[in-house]
Scaffold this active site. Structure first.
Site, short mmCIF file in Angstrom:
data_model
loop_
_atom_site.label_atom_id
_atom_site.label_comp_id
_atom_site.label_asym_id
_atom_site.label_seq_id
_atom_site.Cartn_x
_atom_site.Cartn_y
_atom_site.Cartn_z
N ASP A 105 0.88 -1.14 0.00
CA ASP A 105 0.00 0.00 0.00
C ASP A 105 0.93 1.21 0.00
O ASP A 105 2.05 1.13 0.49
CB ASP A 105 -0.85 -0.04 1.27
CG ASP A 105 -1.75 1.15 1.37
OD1 ASP A 105 -2.37 1.48 0.35
OD2 ASP A 105 -1.82 1.75 2.45
N ASP A 139 -1.25 -0.84 6.20
CA ASP A 139 -1.14 -0.29 7.54
C ASP A 139 -2.10 -0.95 8.54
O ASP A 139 -2.11 -0.63 9.70
CB ASP A 139 -1.30 1.23 7.55
CG ASP A 139 -2.66 1.66 7.04
OD1 ASP A 139 -3.54 0.80 6.90
OD2 ASP A 139 -2.84 2.86 6.79
N ASP A 183 -6.69 -1.42 5.41
CA ASP A 183 -6.43 -2.43 4.39
C ASP A 183 -6.84 -3.84 4.78
O ASP A 183 -6.39 -4.80 4.17
CB ASP A 183 -4.93 -2.43 4.06
CG ASP A 183 -4.48 -1.10 3.49
OD1 ASP A 183 -5.28 -0.49 2.77
OD2 ASP A 183 -3.34 -0.71 3.77
#
Lengths: 123, 638
Positions: free
Chosen positions: B330, B523, B527
């Site tokens: 991410d 994180d 997510d």
């Protein structure tokens, strides 16, 4: 003649071993005793778990009391992987493990080397 | 009597027989001859050996067989045969029985010691906790035990003291050594409003903090819980072993019987010779090494990684790491610091910011935080807006002073026009790796806000290290192509998947998974779906906010280098498990034929005593190999 007897004896023992260890033998199933708001089941640890399957009622606080008689180090720990429990069972003493009965679920447990197995069924 | 005492007893009692064995070739004998040996061995069998028999019998009644079965059958066969031989004036083998018991117990004593060392990590973690806390109640300072601290208590911490629970600093500042929980060796500076973690050590200043999490909710308690679960979990590779172990012992007994029959009947060896081969087979085939190969390595591996602030959830994850070919990241908060700042405002600064801040005031988007901070700096107050509606995937809109206002990304350009100069400016900003937000009021776009989130210092090095390990690196982000590519170039990411809506992340992971197994690094807060979809979900946390449930591997520190370390540790641990299993298998597959006398033709045989030594050595070597995981060198020890 001696030799024939020995061969027959050897074959008989082998047959017995296969039947005794690999044959189908019904496992005992145990239920818990209710004591007020608590259900307790006792499992005797001696060459295995007796009874090896415990049924608990869902929703009622539950616990299993392990009582280890077996002197072997094989059975000195009991492991519930789902609960993160890896407890030492003192010989000839009771050891209580709390079971979460909020959901219908089967908890498998085993000895420290994963050779003896038992389960707790919540339903 | 515990194992250690049983071992000491059998060692002392069998020692005279050891002397007897040495002096025998010189024509000497123990005083009392075989009757002395009978008495000594009987003592060993009754005191030290009885428990093997007890356990073997109890197992037998349950249709089970274990290593005790083998030890009991092997030693008692030798013992009872010797009694028979003694009475019929034939050679005796008392010392075999006594020595085997001694060696097996020796193995168990060592094994117990080392297993204890392997499982010690969790207890050590719990020892880190503070014992008491100085709580300020009704203006008075009270020293109370840790268990009596409640959420909301104000706690004072002096230099050198341990912080009792998790909380937020209310007064004062200090530097805090958090290495015990996060693995970060450099002390962290903390001021009012910062979070502190229980069990960490206050270095320099005195401060007070408000307890936010106590008891089982603290970070340390959660870490301990997680490590415990990991250590009791099973790696899938273990399943094969369990199947083998289930049938192993009865099979060995059958092999031993066949060995006896073959030697005695087919090869016409003496009864004694045939029996010794059979006993050796039984003694050497202890499945201990197989049984402890996986659990001990898992314990040491997960324990060591926990100390470095890397929490591996279970054996399944550990095994899954080995097949990973691609690592997907991410962007925000993972590769970048996740604390974006407003860098440019295009248009009328005052008006643009005013509209933007009113729209974003209640948002939790990281960009919103940047805009709010900027507004505060400039001195614009939030007035508020009404009738918020989300523009799916584009942004939000609401009413400000009864006129329509909106804010969002460049997908809004489908509905609104941008003049040429602004469009050019926008592209320029994006190429500088800045995220551009469009702000509109009363039906038209009135300006742009550029926000930049810079990569963390460690990101580039971590990506390089992953590439060196032969992994493909992919960045997944909701940002547009230009910004994403600019960041990717800075840190060296191979591939960029931009413009991905938050809800589509999991779907993208699924698509990538069709090519190769994937690890996803996110994180852990936004997510969760992607983390659970990936073969290995690696959740990065910062401080107490780690979302422990979402990832298969949880990194306590917010540092990409730990991703490298986590993968490396998982691989090392799994390889150690494989190595252990390999040795345990090899040992048995080689040991049994030798013990059965298959190589007797070339003079290679095993006496029961030697078999006993090998058996003890096999379990000791497996546990030792697991413990060595603690010393394995890692390429990145941050």
């Amino acid at each position: 003649m001696d030799k024939i007897i020995i061969v027959v004896l050897a074959l008989a023992i082998i047959a017995f071993i296969i039947w005794w260890f690999f044959g189908k033998h019904t496992a005992q199933e145990g239920t818990a005793e209710q004591q007020g708001n608590l259900q307790n089941a006792t499992v005797v640890v001696n060459g295995g778990y007796n009874p090896s399957t415990i049924v608990l009622k869902q929703g009622l606080a539950g616990q299993i009391t392990f009582h280890r008689k077996d002197p072997s180090s094989c059975l000195e720990r009991v492991v519930f992987p789902d609960l993160g429990i890896n407890d030492f069972l003192p010989q000839n003493q009771d050891h209580v493990i709390k079971i979460d009965t909020s959901q219908a679920k089967t908890f498998e447990y085993a000895c420290g080397m994963n050779m003896y197995h038992g389960k707790v069924v919540v339903k | 009597m515990n194992i250690k005492n049983r071992f000491i007893f059998s060692l002392i009692v069998s020692f005279p027989m050891f002397i007897g064995m040495i002096i025998m070739p010189f024509g000497y004998e123990l005083p009392g001859g075989m009757w002395t040996m009978f008495l000594l061995t009987t003592a060993v069998m009754v005191i030290s050996g009885r428990q093997f028999l007890q356990s073997a019998w109890a197992s037998f009644l349950n249709h089970h067989a274990n290593m005790d079965t083998l030890v009991a059958i092997g030693t008692f066969t030798a013992y009872f045969y010797s009694i028979y031989a003694m009475l019929t004036h034939q050679p005796v083998f008392y010392e075999s029985a006594a020595f085997v018991i001694t060696f097996v117990l020796l193995g168990q004593v060592f094994e117990e010691k080392m297993k204890h060392a392997a499982s010690g990590a969790v207890e050590k973690l719990l020892d880190l906790q503070a014992k008491d806390a100085e709580v300020i109640r009704d203006g008075q300072t009270l020293k109370i035990p840790l268990t009596e601290v409640n959420v909301g208590d104000i706690i004072r911490v002096k230099p050198g003291q341990k912080i009792a629970v998790d909380g937020v600093i209310t007064e004062g500042s200090s530097t805090i050594d958090e290495s015990m929980v996060t693995g970060e060796s450099i002390p962290v500076a903390k001021k009012v409003g910062d979070t502190v973690i229980g069990a960490t050590i206050n270095n320099t200043g005195t401060f007070t903090f408000k307890a936010a999490k106590v008891g089982d909710d603290t970070l340390l308690a959660q870490i301990v819980e997680l490590v415990k679960k990991a250590q009791t979990s099973h790696a899938p590779i273990q399943k094969i072993v369990d199947k083998i172990a289930d049938i192993f012992v009865p099979i060995v007994i059958i092999i031993a019987i066949l060995t006896f029959v073959t030697w005695y009947i087919v090869l016409s060896a003496s009864f004694v010779q045939a029996m010794l081969f059979a006993v050796s087979v039984i003694i050497i085939a202890c499945p201990c090494a197989l049984g402890i190969a996986t659990p001990t390595a898992l314990m040491v591996g997960t324990g060591r990684s926990a100390k470095l602030g890397i929490l591996i959830k279970n054996g399944e994850i550990l095994e899954a790491v080995n097949s990973i070919k691609t690592v997907v990241f991410d962007k925000t908060g993972t590769i970048t610091a996740g604390k974006p700042k407003v860098t440019d405002i295009i248009g009328d600064q005052q008006q643009v910011l005013e509209v933007a801040v009113n729209l974003e005031a209640t948002s939790e988007h990281p960009l919103a935080a940047a805009i709010l901070t900027k507004a505060q700096e400039v001195g614009i107050a939030v007035q508020g807006a009404q009738n918020f509606t989300a523009l799916e995937g584009k942004g939000i809109q609401a009413q400000i002073s009864n006129k329509q206002a909106f804010i969002g990304n460049q997908k809004l350009l489908a509905d609104y026009q941008l003049d040429e100069a602004t469009a050019a400016k926008m592209l320029e900003l994006q190429n500088e790796a800045k995220t551009v937000v469009l702000v509109g009021f009363d039906g038209q776009i009135i300006g742009l806000i550029a926000v930049q989130d810079t990569p963390k210092k460690s990101s580039a090095a971590a990506i390089t290290a992953l590439k060196e390990r032969g992994l493909r690196t992919v960045m997944l982000t909701g940002d547009n192509e230009h910004v994403a590519q600019a960041i990717a170039d800075q840190v060296g990411i191979d591939e960029v998947l931009a413009d991905v809506l938050p809800g589509d992340k999991a779907a993208k992971i699924k698509k990538l998974q069709q090519q190769a197994p994937i690890a996803f690094v996110g994180d852990g807060i936004n997510d969760a779906p992607a983390l659970t979809t990936a073969n290995v979900g690696i959740a990065m946390g910062s401080g107490t906010d780690i979302a422990i449930e979402s990832g298969g591997i949880v990194l306590v520190k917010n540092d990409l280098q730990d991703v490298v370390l986590a993968l490396e540790l998982s691989q090392k641990t799994f390889n150690r498990i494989k190595l252990n299993l390999f040795w345990a298998f090899i040992y048995n597959t080689l040991g049994i034929p030798v013990a059965a006398g298959l190589f007797a033709g070339i003079g290679l045989t095993l006496s029961p005593e030697l078999a006993g030594i090998f058996m003890a050595l096999s379990s000791i070597s497996v546990v030792a190999s697991s413990l060595l995981l603690n010393r394995v060198k890692l390429s990145h020890t941050a």
